[in-house]
Design a protein around this motif. Structure first.
Motif, PDB file in Angstrom:
ATOM      1  N   TRP A  23       9.689  -2.509  -6.813  1.00 38.85           N
ATOM      2  CA  TRP A  23       9.288  -1.781  -5.658  1.00 38.85           C
ATOM      3  C   TRP A  23       8.588  -2.732  -4.636  1.00 38.85           C
ATOM      4  N   PHE A  26      10.511  -3.206  -1.379  1.00 39.73           N
ATOM      5  CA  PHE A  26      10.671  -2.352  -0.270  1.00 39.73           C
ATOM      6  C   PHE A  26       9.275  -2.223   0.550  1.00 39.73           C
ATOM      7  N   LEU A  30       8.984  -1.057   4.549  1.00 36.14           N
ATOM      8  CA  LEU A  30       8.191   0.235   4.734  1.00 36.14           C
ATOM      9  C   LEU A  30       7.045  -0.052   5.736  1.00 36.14           C
ATOM     10  N   THR A  96       9.089  10.267   0.359  1.00 38.53           N
ATOM     11  CA  THR A  96       9.635   9.099  -0.734  1.00 38.53           C
ATOM     12  C   THR A  96       8.347   8.895  -1.401  1.00 38.53           C
ATOM     13  N   ALA A 149      18.837  -4.319  -3.236  1.00 38.44           N
ATOM     14  CA  ALA A 149      18.107  -3.705  -2.065  1.00 38.44           C
ATOM     15  C   ALA A 149      18.207  -4.774  -0.898  1.00 38.44           C
ATOM     16  N   MET A 153      19.148  -4.133   2.889  1.00 37.77           N
ATOM     17  CA  MET A 153      18.344  -4.212   4.068  1.00 37.77           C
ATOM     18  C   MET A 153      18.676  -5.170   4.960  1.00 37.77           C
ATOM     19  N   PRO A 160      15.009   0.702   4.569  1.00 37.66           N
ATOM     20  CA  PRO A 160      14.891   1.010   3.346  1.00 37.66           C
ATOM     21  C   PRO A 160      15.002   2.533   2.827  1.00 37.66           C
TER      22      PRO A 160
END
Length: 403
Positions: A23, A26, A30, A96, A149, A153, A160
């Protein structure tokens, strides 16, 4: 060979289910995309670790009745669907939060216990090792997810939210497929053990000290993992990505290694050693986190110790109450994730207000030391073999010695 095929499918499942460990990859995108603060960005992660263990309490009761295959496939559909829902976060971040935090959390709650309970039945003499192997993917898979990821990105240029959609589709297909291979050994699928009364379980000292110790270990892992890239403020982007991947790989290695150690040592001492090593690391984070290499070293050591948490307590529960009741017992024990899920938010808010994670990390380190002390005084795993077939003795076994 069937049990090895099931073990392979279990690892594949867990590699997808552990995606939330990535996590922190991100968090910065974010924040840049939506303008939210560090504490707010941790809401999906923390809600996930509320919904996940809360669902496991229910799954532990359902698993013997509906079977591992149905639990696993249902979990895969919900988990992948939650990440796909999170892709709608570009409309509002609430999508989300609900998608990854609630829907995907419920999905993992259905699927996570299946590989553990199933593989322990197929490998009854290697509880610790097989549990470690079965859930190693949950930590190690985050390394692949973090790189995937970052590629989506940074290199491809996705937001994201678009990355959530791509990854969610992959997760849905892979977990459902691997889950369809889950089954109990011949002759055991019809066994539905009489559950231990919840009140009796909660009153038992061994359960209480295991719960406290597991809570402390989980809080440490969550606070570090979810805020990894911000622990050393001068770290470059790539150093942060490498640290997240290092934590994930060390997490996977720690699960296997600590499981192997559990099968060969004194259970209570091993659980204590795991907590004290992590507590010492948190207390010394200041001198360690002064360079990119220090961040990587901290990620490796903390990830390795944290990996033991998700193996040692499941193995201890199987040893104390019997493998056939592992789903029910570990479901309640795993609920320690619920209070521990607040750790990333508390750490994030402390960082937003004070610019430092030190007070929170020191506090968690002290809590882990207290948990180690409680294990030494209250953990009893030395009940006779008859405990596995006698419900009354499984609750009231005479704890005359400490293992």
């Amino acid at each position: 060979m069937k049990r090895y095929r099931i073990l392979f499918a279990a690892v594949a499942m867990q590699m997808c289910l552990g995606a939330t460990y990535a996590w922190s990859i991100f968090v910065l995108p974010l924040k840049q995309t939506t303008g939210i603060l560090q504490g707010t960005a941790q809401l999906p992660f923390s809600l996930f670790y509320f919904a996940f263990p809360a669902t496991m309490i229910v799954t532990g009761v359902l698993l013997p009745r509906i079977g591992p295959r149905r639990c696993a496939v249902a979990g895969g559909l919900l988990f992948g669907g939650g990440w796909i829902m999170a892709a709608m976060g570009h409309f509002h971040f609430a999508f989300t939060i609900v998608g990854i935090g609630l829907v995907a959390g419920i999905g993992v709650g259905f699927a996570y216990i299946v590989p553990i309970a199933t593989c322990v039945r197929w490998f009854p003499r290697q509880k610790g090792l097989v549990t470690g192997v079965a859930v190693a993917g949950f930590g190690g898979g985050a390394a692949l997810v973090s790189h995937a990821a970052d590629t989506l990105m940074a290199a491809v240029g996705m937001s994201p939210f678009n990355a959530f959609g791509v990854l969610g589709t992959i997760f849905l297909l892979l977990v459902a497929l691997a889950g369809s291979l889950m089954e109990n050994p011949p002759g055991s699928s019809a066994e539905v053990p009489q559950p231990i009364p919840v009140i009796a379980l909660l009153k038992e000292r061994s359960f209480a000290v295991l719960y406290l110790a597991m809570f402390a270990g989980l809080a440490a892992g969550f606070a570090v993992n979810a805020n990894m890239k911000e622990l050393y403020g001068d770290a470059g982007v790539q150093a942060g990505v490498r640290a997240v991947a290092a934590f994930a790989l060390a997490n996977a290695a720690g699960r296997i290694t600590w499981g192997w150690i559990f099968d060969r040592g004194r259970s209570a001492l091993i659980l204590q050693a795991n907590l004290l090593l992590q507590a010492g690391l948190l207390m010394l984070h200041g001198p360690i986190l002064r360079s990119d290499s220090g961040l990587i070293a901290f990620a490796v050591l903390s990830g390795f110790n944290y990996g033991g948490i998700l193996v040692l307590y499941a193995s201890a529960a199987a040893e104390r109450w019997g493998s056939e009741r592992l789903g029910q017992i570990y479901g309640w024990l795993f609920s320690a994730n619920i209070p521990a899920a607040a750790a990333p938010i508390v750490a994030g808010v402390a960082f937003d207000r004070m610019g430092s994670f030190t007070p929170v990390l020191w506090g968690i380190g002290g809590l882990m030391a207290a948990g180690a002390l409680a294990l030494g005084k209250g953990l009893r795993l030395d009940c006779p073999d008859e405990v596995n077939s006698d419900l009354n003795r499984s609750v009231k076994c005479n704890p005359t010695q400490t293992n």
